[in-house]
Structures are given as structure tokens and as C-alpha cells.
Motif scaffolding. Sequence first.
Motif, short mmCIF file in Angstrom:
data_model
loop_
_atom_site.label_atom_id
_atom_site.label_comp_id
_atom_site.label_asym_id
_atom_site.label_seq_id
_atom_site.Cartn_x
_atom_site.Cartn_y
_atom_site.Cartn_z
N GLY A 253 48.29 48.69 43.79
CA GLY A 253 48.34 47.24 43.94
C GLY A 253 47.05 46.59 44.40
N LEU A 254 45.91 47.27 44.26
CA LEU A 254 44.64 46.72 44.74
C LEU A 254 44.29 45.42 44.04
CD1 LEU A 254 41.41 48.45 45.68
CD2 LEU A 254 41.28 46.78 43.86
N ARG A 255 43.88 44.44 44.83
CA ARG A 255 43.38 43.17 44.31
C ARG A 255 42.16 42.76 45.12
NH1 ARG A 255 47.65 38.50 43.93
NH2 ARG A 255 45.95 37.59 42.72
N VAL A 256 41.19 42.19 44.44
CA VAL A 256 39.99 41.67 45.08
C VAL A 256 39.91 40.19 44.77
CG1 VAL A 256 37.50 41.87 45.33
CG2 VAL A 256 38.84 43.91 44.79
N LEU A 257 40.02 39.35 45.81
CA LEU A 257 40.03 37.90 45.65
C LEU A 257 38.79 37.30 46.30
CD1 LEU A 257 43.77 37.20 46.53
CD2 LEU A 257 42.75 37.27 44.26
N ASP A 258 38.21 36.34 45.63
CA ASP A 258 37.01 35.66 46.10
C ASP A 258 37.33 34.17 46.24
OD1 ASP A 258 34.55 34.57 46.61
OD2 ASP A 258 33.54 35.48 44.89
N ASP A 259 37.31 33.66 47.48
CA ASP A 259 37.60 32.24 47.69
C ASP A 259 36.34 31.40 47.88
OD1 ASP A 259 36.72 32.80 50.23
OD2 ASP A 259 38.65 32.54 51.21
N GLY A 260 35.17 32.00 47.57
CA GLY A 260 33.91 31.28 47.69
C GLY A 260 33.18 31.55 48.99
N LYS A 261 33.90 31.83 50.07
CA LYS A 261 33.30 32.11 51.36
C LYS A 261 33.56 33.54 51.82
CE LYS A 261 33.43 27.37 53.14
NZ LYS A 261 33.90 26.49 54.25
N THR A 262 34.74 34.05 51.49
CA THR A 262 35.11 35.39 51.91
C THR A 262 35.67 36.19 50.74
OG1 THR A 262 37.31 34.62 52.58
CG2 THR A 262 35.61 34.74 54.30
N LEU A 263 35.65 37.48 50.90
CA LEU A 263 36.18 38.40 49.90
C LEU A 263 37.39 39.10 50.52
CD1 LEU A 263 35.12 39.10 47.04
CD2 LEU A 263 34.15 41.18 48.01
N HIS A 264 38.55 38.99 49.87
CA HIS A 264 39.78 39.61 50.36
C HIS A 264 40.10 40.82 49.50
CE1 HIS A 264 40.55 36.08 52.88
NE2 HIS A 264 40.29 35.35 51.81
N ILE A 265 40.24 41.98 50.14
CA ILE A 265 40.58 43.22 49.44
C ILE A 265 41.92 43.70 50.00
CG2 ILE A 265 39.80 45.54 48.83
CD1 ILE A 265 36.98 44.63 49.71
N ARG A 266 42.90 43.86 49.12
CA ARG A 266 44.23 44.25 49.55
C ARG A 266 44.72 45.42 48.70
NH1 ARG A 266 48.47 39.61 49.06
NH2 ARG A 266 48.18 40.08 46.86
N HIS A 267 45.26 46.46 49.35
CA HIS A 267 45.76 47.62 48.60
C HIS A 267 46.64 48.46 49.50
CE1 HIS A 267 42.84 50.24 50.71
NE2 HIS A 267 42.02 49.23 50.58
#
Length: 496
Positions: A253-267
Motif C-alpha cells: 500500500g505504499l504511496r508517496v504524496l507531495d503537497d508542495g511543502k512536505t512529502l508524505h510516505i505511507r506504507h
Amino acid sequence: MTEARGVEGPWRRLDGRMLLVHPVREAVRYIPVLVVTVVVGSRSDNPLWGLVGLGVIVVLAVGRWFTTTYRIGAEHVQLRRGLLRRRTLTVPRSRIRSVDVHADPLHRVLGLAVLTIGTGQRADREERFHLDGLDARRVPELRALLLAEGAEAEDTGHVAAPTTDEGVDIAEWRPSWVRYAPLSLTGLAIVGPIVGLAFKYGVAQVVVDSRTVRDLGDHGAVFLALLVLIGIAVLIAVTAVAACAHYLTTYHGLRVLDDGKTLHIRHGLFTTRQTTLDLARLRGATVNEPLLLRLAGGAELEAVMTGTDARRKLLPQAPRAAVERTLARLLASRGRHDAAAAPARVELLRHGPRARRRRYVRALSPVALLAVAAVASSLAGVAVPYWTWPVLALLAVGAALLAEDRYRGLGHAVLPATPIWLITRHGSLDRDRDCLEAPGIIGWTVRQTFFQRRAGLATVTAATAAGKKRYHLVDIPIERAWEVLDAVTPGLRGHR
């Protein structure tokens, strides 16, 4: 640990549901102690000893909740804990580099999570700032609070934080990627210690000395060789299964999200993990290509960031196309439109025939020394086994292939984008393609060994505060080395 000045906000406790987690965890941790107390109680005809030991462990575990508090202010975050020895850990807000959140199955059942602050320094368990037992619903708010600046950084209890689902999805895990898991050394790292313990305690000797092997007589060696081959096949199969299991449980279920200021890595499958990284500290990326993974068309992606681990993984073993696509999206989201895809795909400059010759000399020299020793022994009348020459020939072919692959792995490029990019690659069994932003480079070293000077080559090292700290251009022609320095950091050397 520093002295807190201007710390504001109330002291808060961990979630009360941790009163259910701490006793269970401590009881499991001190199982040997409980076993000893039960044995002592049974021998002294007093079974209450086991209950006394369990009671002491439960009381100490519950006491952890009552003695642990934290608060978040505009300048510092503080953690106070300890029953017999009180400790107050204070971390300046300016030192926070990342926020890591994870939850094991027991935490997930109770709706809890563990939050850890990363400061870019290695610390033991007692020195780490981690909050074990927060309400999982409040974690996004706390994460945004810890990474906020200015007046927004105070813990007022009314901070609206974005969810981890906001932002551009630059990478998403696919179940088919598990086929790349056996191509790493993860499975061997899991199974290897078990096999080592088995050999240490004489399993191999028992097999060699067994009656079955002795009864085979002259065929014993053949039987043992066949047994070794079967053992290797079983080991490879078990290692592959272990690697796949580890890969699925860790990166499902790994996802890498970029909101412009931070990088969210979830797995994570059983134990979930969420990591938040400050994009302002991103200085580039590394495409890691171990030999087996490279032959299968795969790679790994790591972020080059200041103040975090040297190897901050963004993508595990995955198709090379997915790695390149993720890197392109990551750079494009930061406004690097001119270099969005180039660092991962640009053609690198070769280091020339002198670098190739150096690769072959270093690879074939040990084989040549062995061949000379064999010939000298033969001329001196010492019998040399007939299989020596075929083995030396195979070693020579293997060394030549390794030398050619190492040369093909050498290369560099300078992209005149905004900002300027330095791309360098080297290695064979473990090959890295490093992509660095020029503003992140804080110094250079040009080094020449005795043999490099004779060949007109040099090793150029770019120093940076991010990632591995030192990135090398190996065996580059000396005249081209100064050109790279001038192209990446114009005017650094001044006028000569």
C-alpha cells in the motif's frame, strides 16, 4: 538536550488506552523473568511468586503512562518521563527534520499510533523523542503542528491540519512489484543468521559423520555434493520467500504524496508507517541499481535530503520506468520543469579508454598473480592440480566481464538547468546514480593516487550536507575534472 526558553502550551499526557498496551508489551518483554519466578515459586511451594513478578511488571508499565507528559511550544518541544529517574528531553523546533508515525497491530486495534521526531542525529532509545500512544485521529494535526513555523507552531489544541491524502500522488505501489523482492539481499539477511547458527551448533558435522554417509563408502563425496546442491536450492527458495514476505509486509500500500511543502510516505501491511519530510531540505535523489535488480530492469529510489538518514528510501525495488517517473514528478512538483525527467534519463559522458584500462588492470591483476604462482610452482617441480587452469580461465573471464561492467557504470553529466544539476554514476555489484542540485554542494576535493597520476585520472568528490555527504566522480580525466568544477560552481576556483 538544551535548556528551554519561551516554551508555551500545556503539558499533555499520552492517550489513556496505552494503559492496555504497556502491561502487555512489558509482560512479553520480561517473559524470562516471569519464567524464573514461576520456577522459583513451584520449587518453594509458593506459586504466588509468579503473580508477584507479574504484578511488579504491570505496576511499572502502568507507571510509565502516569510519568510521561509532553508539550509543544513555539520554540521547543519537550518530553518528560521516568519514574525513579526523571528526564526532560527538549528539542528546538529548528532542529526538526522529519516526523515519523507508525502503528503495530495492537496500536491499530486500539486506534493509537507512535510519533517520532527526527533531528538528523543518531540517538539511542533513551535520547529519541518519541510519543508512544497518541490518538491516531490527532496525529495529522500534531504532525502539521511540529512542521509548522512561527505562531502556527504553538499547541493550542485548535490547529486544523491537512490529511495525508492531500497533495499530488507521485508514486503508488503495485502488487506486481513483489517479483523484484528476491533480487535483493533482504531474504539472505533474514535466513543467513539461522543457517549460521545451525552450522555453528554442528548440524553439518552430524551429517558428515552420519551412518548413511559412511555406508556409502566411495560414493560419499558424490552424495555430499548432491546434498550441498539440494541445500543451496532450498536456501535460495526459502530466501526468496522470506524476501517476498518482508517486502509485502513492509511496503504494501505504499504511496508517496507531495503537497508542495512536505512529502508524505505511507506504507505497511500489519505495522503501518507514515513519514513526513520537509521538501525545503531536498537536494536531489539517488537511483540505486544493484546487479541482480539492474539485470531484471528494476531499481530503487532514495531522496537526498539534509538532516535525515543518509539513505531515505522513497521507492523500494520497482521497475526502472516507475522509478524514473517518480523522480520526474518529484522534481516537476518543485518547479524544476527544465530538468523534470533529465536527471534520471540523461545520457552520461564516458570517462575514456584510460579509465577502462584501469578497470581491467585492477580486475585481472589478482588472476595474473595466481597464474604466475601456478606456473612458478609447476616449473619448480611442484604438482599443480589439473583443474587449476580451467578455474583460472573462468576467473579471468569473470574478472574481464566485471571490469567491463564497472567501466560501463562510470559516467557523469552536468545539466545547465535552473538550478544546475550534477549527475554521477559508478559501481557494478552495487551501482548508484546520484542526482545533485548544485546549490547543495558546499565543497570539492580532487584526489589523485600514484597510479591515477600516471594515467592522467582523478577522483572528484562533491561535498554536501545532504544524503551520503560525499559523492564521487571516479577516474575522470584530470582535464575534465576542472571543467566539471567550473560548470557546476562557476567562479569557485577564482582566477589563476
